[in-house]
Scaffold this active site. Sequence first.
Site, PDB file in Angstrom:
ATOM      1  N   GLU A 121     114.779 120.537  79.503  1.00 56.48           N
ATOM      2  CA  GLU A 121     115.647 121.165  80.505  1.00 56.48           C
ATOM      3  C   GLU A 121     116.164 122.517  80.016  1.00 56.48           C
ATOM      4  O   GLU A 121     116.259 123.477  80.791  1.00 56.48           O
ATOM      5  CB  GLU A 121     116.796 120.218  80.844  1.00 56.48           C
ATOM      6  CG  GLU A 121     116.310 119.004  81.634  1.00 56.48           C
ATOM      7  CD  GLU A 121     117.393 117.971  81.876  1.00 56.48           C
ATOM      8  OE1 GLU A 121     117.543 117.530  83.027  1.00 56.48           O
ATOM      9  OE2 GLU A 121     118.098 117.593  80.916  1.00 56.48           O
ATOM     10  N   GLU A 141     114.076 109.844  80.839  1.00 56.36           N
ATOM     11  CA  GLU A 141     115.303 109.179  81.290  1.00 56.36           C
ATOM     12  C   GLU A 141     115.057 107.910  82.101  1.00 56.36           C
ATOM     13  O   GLU A 141     115.889 107.005  82.112  1.00 56.36           O
ATOM     14  CB  GLU A 141     116.162 110.162  82.100  1.00 56.36           C
ATOM     15  CG  GLU A 141     116.833 111.256  81.276  1.00 56.36           C
ATOM     16  CD  GLU A 141     115.944 112.445  80.999  1.00 56.36           C
ATOM     17  OE1 GLU A 141     116.438 113.429  80.417  1.00 56.36           O
ATOM     18  OE2 GLU A 141     114.738 112.403  81.349  1.00 56.36           O
TER      19      GLU A 141
END
Length: 267
Positions: A121, A141
Site C-alpha cells: 500500500e 489480509e
Amino acid sequence: MSENNVLSEQKWDHIRVEKNEERQTATIILDRPEKMNTVSYIARAHFNEIFQNLNQDEDVRVIVIKGAGEKAFTSGGTIKQFLDRHPEELSVLHENVAAPERSPKPVIAQLQGYTFGVGLEIAMTCDFRVAADNTKLGLPEMNLGMIPGSGGTQRIAKIAGVGRAKDMIMRARRIEAEEAKEWGLLTEVVPHSELDKAVDNLVDELVRFSPLAQKVAKRILNSSQDTPLSTGLELEGYAYGMLRSTDDFREGVDAFYEKRKANFTGK
C-alpha cells in the site's frame, strides 16, 4: 547511494532517514530487517511526519523509500497492535500511508523480496516503483478475516483493474514481479544485483528537470484521476499557463536553443 547526512536516527520507530545533499536525495529506510521490516502502528504516523519534514527541505529533490536488509521491502504491519485500536482510528489509516502521494516531490519505491500488506500500500502511493526480480507482492489480509485498510483495494483496482484487484485481494494471492509489471503495478523490474543502480539512474533522470514543473505535473495527474476529462483538461490548461510565466520555463527554452543543459531552480 552514499550517505552525506543522517537524520533523526533515534526519533522514528524503526525508520531511518539518510540525506545525500550532493545528489539532492533523501532515502527513507524501513529499518527492522530481523522482522522483515514490519511497520508498527506508530511508525505510520512517523512516516507521515518524515514526509512533512522532507517536503519543506529545499535541498531534497527526490525521495526514495526502501527496506533494510536483503529479504523484504516490508512484510506488512504488526498485526496484534490492531486488536487494541478503536475502529474509528483504523478507519483513517490510509491518511498516513498516503504521505508519498501528497508529497510535491517525486517519490520512488525501491522494492525487493516481500512487499506485503501495508508495504504494498505504501509502494502504491509512490510515483515510481522499481523492483528487483525477486519481489513478491501481496495483500494477505483475507487470511485474517480482514481487507486491506490503507488504500489497497482502491489503488490496485484503479491501476490494474477491478478484475485483477479481486483476483489478488479476495484470494490473498501473491504475484511475482514480472506479472505485477504486466498489470501496471511496477514501473521497472531489474535483477536484484542491479536494483541500486536502477534507482540511482532514475534519481539522476528526475533531478534534471524543473522541480516546479515536476510538482505541478504530479499534482495535476493525481487531482484529475476522479474528474471528468473536461475538468482534467481545464486543470491542465491553467497549470500550463501558470508555468509559462516561470523562470524555469524561460531557462528551459534558452537552454534548448543554446544547446546546453538547463539549470532549473524551481522558480
